[in-house]
Design a protein around this motif. Structure first.
Motif, PDB file in Angstrom:
ATOM      1  N   UNK A 114       0.832  -1.212   0.000  1.00 29.95           N
ATOM      2  CA  UNK A 114       0.000   0.000   0.000  1.00 29.95           C
ATOM      3  C   UNK A 114       0.858   1.249   0.000  1.00 29.95           C
ATOM      4  N   UNK A 115       2.013   1.203   0.682  1.00 25.31           N
ATOM      5  CA  UNK A 115       2.895   2.370   0.732  1.00 25.31           C
ATOM      6  C   UNK A 115       3.569   2.605  -0.618  1.00 25.31           C
ATOM      7  N   UNK A 116       3.917   1.520  -1.300  1.00 30.79           N
ATOM      8  CA  UNK A 116       4.479   1.649  -2.641  1.00 30.79           C
ATOM      9  C   UNK A 116       3.469   2.292  -3.587  1.00 30.79           C
ATOM     10  N   UNK A 117       2.246   1.801  -3.552  1.00 31.08           N
ATOM     11  CA  UNK A 117       1.205   2.345  -4.424  1.00 31.08           C
ATOM     12  C   UNK A 117       0.933   3.810  -4.104  1.00 31.08           C
ATOM     13  N   UNK A 118       0.893   4.130  -2.813  1.00 34.87           N
ATOM     14  CA  UNK A 118       0.696   5.524  -2.405  1.00 34.87           C
ATOM     15  C   UNK A 118       1.850   6.387  -2.904  1.00 34.87           C
ATOM     16  N   UNK A 119       3.057   5.852  -2.826  1.00 33.23           N
ATOM     17  CA  UNK A 119       4.218   6.596  -3.281  1.00 33.23           C
ATOM     18  C   UNK A 119       4.157   6.907  -4.762  1.00 33.23           C
ATOM     19  N   UNK A 120       3.782   5.935  -5.559  1.00 32.58           N
ATOM     20  CA  UNK A 120       3.676   6.134  -7.002  1.00 32.58           C
ATOM     21  C   UNK A 120       2.620   7.180  -7.320  1.00 32.58           C
ATOM     22  N   UNK A 121       1.469   7.068  -6.676  1.00 34.85           N
ATOM     23  CA  UNK A 121       0.392   8.035  -6.924  1.00 34.85           C
ATOM     24  C   UNK A 121       0.793   9.435  -6.481  1.00 34.85           C
ATOM     25  N   UNK A 122       1.472   9.523  -5.345  1.00 37.01           N
ATOM     26  CA  UNK A 122       1.888  10.829  -4.830  1.00 37.01           C
ATOM     27  C   UNK A 122       2.862  11.502  -5.782  1.00 37.01           C
ATOM     28  N   UNK A 123       3.890  10.770  -6.199  1.00 38.78           N
ATOM     29  CA  UNK A 123       4.898  11.326  -7.095  1.00 38.78           C
ATOM     30  C   UNK A 123       4.278  11.687  -8.448  1.00 38.78           C
ATOM     31  N   UNK A 124       3.338  10.875  -8.920  1.00 33.91           N
ATOM     32  CA  UNK A 124       2.701  11.133 -10.216  1.00 33.91           C
ATOM     33  C   UNK A 124       1.958  12.463 -10.233  1.00 33.91           C
ATOM     34  N   UNK A 125       1.440  12.882  -9.096  1.00 33.31           N
ATOM     35  CA  UNK A 125       0.698  14.146  -9.036  1.00 33.31           C
ATOM     36  C   UNK A 125       1.622  15.364  -9.024  1.00 33.31           C
ATOM     37  N   UNK A 126       2.928  15.112  -8.901  1.00 29.98           N
ATOM     38  CA  UNK A 126       3.866  16.221  -8.833  1.00 29.98           C
ATOM     39  C   UNK A 126       4.295  16.544  -7.424  1.00 29.98           C
ATOM     40  N   UNK A 127       3.725  15.838  -6.451  1.00 28.87           N
ATOM     41  CA  UNK A 127       4.128  16.032  -5.059  1.00 28.87           C
ATOM     42  C   UNK A 127       5.380  15.194  -4.781  1.00 28.87           C
ATOM     43  N   UNK A 128       5.957  15.409  -3.619  1.00 29.59           N
ATOM     44  CA  UNK A 128       7.155  14.664  -3.242  1.00 29.59           C
ATOM     45  C   UNK A 128       6.839  13.716  -2.104  1.00 29.59           C
ATOM     46  N   UNK A 129       7.618  12.651  -2.018  1.00 36.27           N
ATOM     47  CA  UNK A 129       7.386  11.661  -0.979  1.00 36.27           C
ATOM     48  C   UNK A 129       8.718  11.246  -0.382  1.00 36.27           C
ATOM     49  N   UNK A 130       8.833  11.371   0.923  1.00 39.93           N
ATOM     50  CA  UNK A 130      10.042  10.948   1.617  1.00 39.93           C
ATOM     51  C   UNK A 130       9.614  10.216   2.875  1.00 39.93           C
ATOM     52  N   UNK A 131       9.841   8.914   2.907  1.00 42.21           N
ATOM     53  CA  UNK A 131       9.430   8.122   4.061  1.00 42.21           C
ATOM     54  C   UNK A 131      10.053   8.697   5.325  1.00 42.21           C
ATOM     55  N   UNK A 132       9.262   8.934   6.375  1.00 45.25           N
ATOM     56  CA  UNK A 132       9.800   9.526   7.606  1.00 45.25           C
ATOM     57  C   UNK A 132      11.003   8.783   8.168  1.00 45.25           C
TER      58      UNK A 132
END
Length: 219
Positions: A114-132
């Motif tokens: 679920x975190x991988x999928x969330x990461x892909x969707x987040x990055x695709x929108x132009x937002x950034x993702x950095x696991x805490x």
């Protein structure tokens, strides 16, 4: 209907590629358009397939993930591709270099699907993702290397509250956690984040984290 997010997977382990493909292709809004086992092939495939997101490993033959990310998303690239670096925890020494190369996010391979999928969707929108946990690891082990002693803070453009928010971002807190810490709403946090990025002329949250490290805002 909105077209699915096109994903290119680059990892030198066939089993990892197969696992990622199975997880991603099971989602109606995501589609794996290609896969490969080295960074050079990833760059070539990206030019042909035009993926929305490249899921990139770090250690690979021919061309490593950091060099490939620099070619796909680095400074000066005419048509940058969003890159989500996904690698093993014992490669955390590469986090900073991967983000400097232009990666939009960084996840660990042992993260749940679920975190991988969330990461892909987040990055695709132009937002950034950095696991805490990645951020905190980076702060704990690499602050001295990331923040050269001769550098001085360049934060005069930020208000005290904006500096506080930036420090919390760099410490690995999510917007929700920042809201709780400062007793403000998540919408207010988003507003502060937007102001910080605008004032410092930063691309995204990841660049804000790097800025904070390099300018001595994280102890």
């Amino acid at each position: 209907m909105t077209a699915p997010v096109r994903v290119l997977i680059c990892d030198d382990q066939a089993l990892i590629r197969t696992g990622f493909t199975t997880i991603i292709d099971a989602q109606p809004d995501l589609e794996v358009v290609g896969e490969c086992g080295d960074g050079r092939t990833a760059v070539d495939l990206a030019a042909r397939l035009h993926p929305d997101v490249v899921v990139m490993d770090v250690r690979m033959p021919v061309l490593d993930g950091i060099a490939a990310t620099r070619l796909l998303a680095g400074v000066g690239v005419a048509d940058p591709v969003k890159v989500l670096v996904v690698t093993t925890f014992n490669l955390d020494e590469y986090v900073y270099e991967a983000l400097r190369a232009g990666a939009s996010g960084f996840l660990l391979k042992d993260a749940p699907p679920a975190q991988l999928l969330h990461g892909i969707r987040t990055v695709a929108t132009g937002a950034a993702l950095l696991a805490p946990e990645v951020t905190r690891q980076l702060v704990g082990r690499h602050a001295a290397r990331i923040r050269p002693a001769e550098e001085t803070p360049a934060n005069v453009a930020l208000t005290p509250r904006e500096l506080e928010v930036l420090r919390l971002i760099a410490s690995g807190l999510s917007n929700g956690e920042i809201a709780v810490a400062l007793v403000i709403s998540q919408e207010t946090v988003k507003t502060y984040v937007s102001r910080i990025l605008t004032k410092l002329d930063l691309r995204d949250r990841v660049q804000a984290v790097i800025y904070a490290y390099r300018n001595g805002l994280v102890a």
